[in-house]
Write an enzyme that holds these catalytic residues in place. Sequence first.
Site, PDB file in Angstrom:
ATOM      1  N   VAL A 134       0.829  -1.207   0.000  1.00 46.81           N
ATOM      2  CA  VAL A 134       0.000   0.000   0.000  1.00 46.81           C
ATOM      3  C   VAL A 134       0.866   1.262   0.000  1.00 46.81           C
ATOM      4  O   VAL A 134       0.545   2.251  -0.667  1.00 46.81           O
ATOM      5  CB  VAL A 134      -0.956   0.003   1.210  1.00 46.81           C
ATOM      6  N   CYS A 135       1.968   1.213   0.723  1.00 46.05           N
ATOM      7  CA  CYS A 135       2.805   2.408   0.904  1.00 46.05           C
ATOM      8  C   CYS A 135       3.276   3.055  -0.401  1.00 46.05           C
ATOM      9  O   CYS A 135       3.218   4.282  -0.534  1.00 46.05           O
ATOM     10  CB  CYS A 135       4.000   2.080   1.802  1.00 46.05           C
ATOM     11  N   PRO A 136       3.736   2.286  -1.396  1.00 47.41           N
ATOM     12  CA  PRO A 136       4.172   2.936  -2.632  1.00 47.41           C
ATOM     13  C   PRO A 136       3.039   3.648  -3.370  1.00 47.41           C
ATOM     14  O   PRO A 136       3.274   4.646  -4.048  1.00 47.41           O
ATOM     15  CB  PRO A 136       4.761   1.792  -3.460  1.00 47.41           C
ATOM     16  N   LEU A 186       2.770   7.048  -1.632  1.00 48.84           N
ATOM     17  CA  LEU A 186       3.874   7.954  -1.979  1.00 48.84           C
ATOM     18  C   LEU A 186       3.771   8.413  -3.430  1.00 48.84           C
ATOM     19  O   LEU A 186       4.128   9.554  -3.755  1.00 48.84           O
ATOM     20  CB  LEU A 186       5.218   7.267  -1.727  1.00 48.84           C
TER      21      LEU A 186
END
Length: 224
Positions: free
Chosen positions: A90-92, A95
């Site tokens: 999920v993080c990418p 960002l």
Amino acid sequence: MGYHVLCVVVSLVIALSAGCSNGAGEAPVCPHAFGGNGGTHGAPHTLIGKTVPNLALDAFHKGEIKTVRLADYRGAWLVLVFYPADFTYVCPTELRELAELYGKFTALKAEVVSVSTDSMFVHRAWHEHNEAVRRVTFPMVSDRAGKLSRALGAYVEAKGAAERASFVVDPEGRIVAYEFHDETIGRSADELLRKLEAAVAVRASNGDFCPAGWRPGRDMVTPR
């Protein structure tokens, strides 16, 4: 039995009083009872109005390893975006959205700083190997010791990682908006931008408020 219960209650009150007082009359950021999943959200009932600590942290930024000092952002708006870990799922996506809207954040004289407990070298490797993250040009801070995450109640002790949390910080270093998500739920960079736009508009106004869903150009609410 009643005596022992009373002793436990008194001891708890004393412990809480000692742990949540800085001796200066202001409640600092400190652990509270909502640290689910083994976490310690270092927060009182609210973080609104609390000052972000002036820490110096390692970071990866524009191809270089450098030191980011939060005190350097005083006088400007700051958006802190905590996430659990590099090389995840999920993080990418979060960002990437932030990178796509980064120009709109900076147009408001704000800096975006992403934060995780990964090292700055892991940040660099992720930036080099992930197409979405490669678009990031804002500082990627390493909170390896968890100092900043703990200070803002965004650290999960059981995992040694940060929560999925965002903070909008005003030019005096005070938090004016924040959000926490479960690690399974990604955030909206557009909504974070909207919160920043609203905060900037309120600060520039003569005491006006921003109603629900407010966007620049729409009417604000003037208290009568």
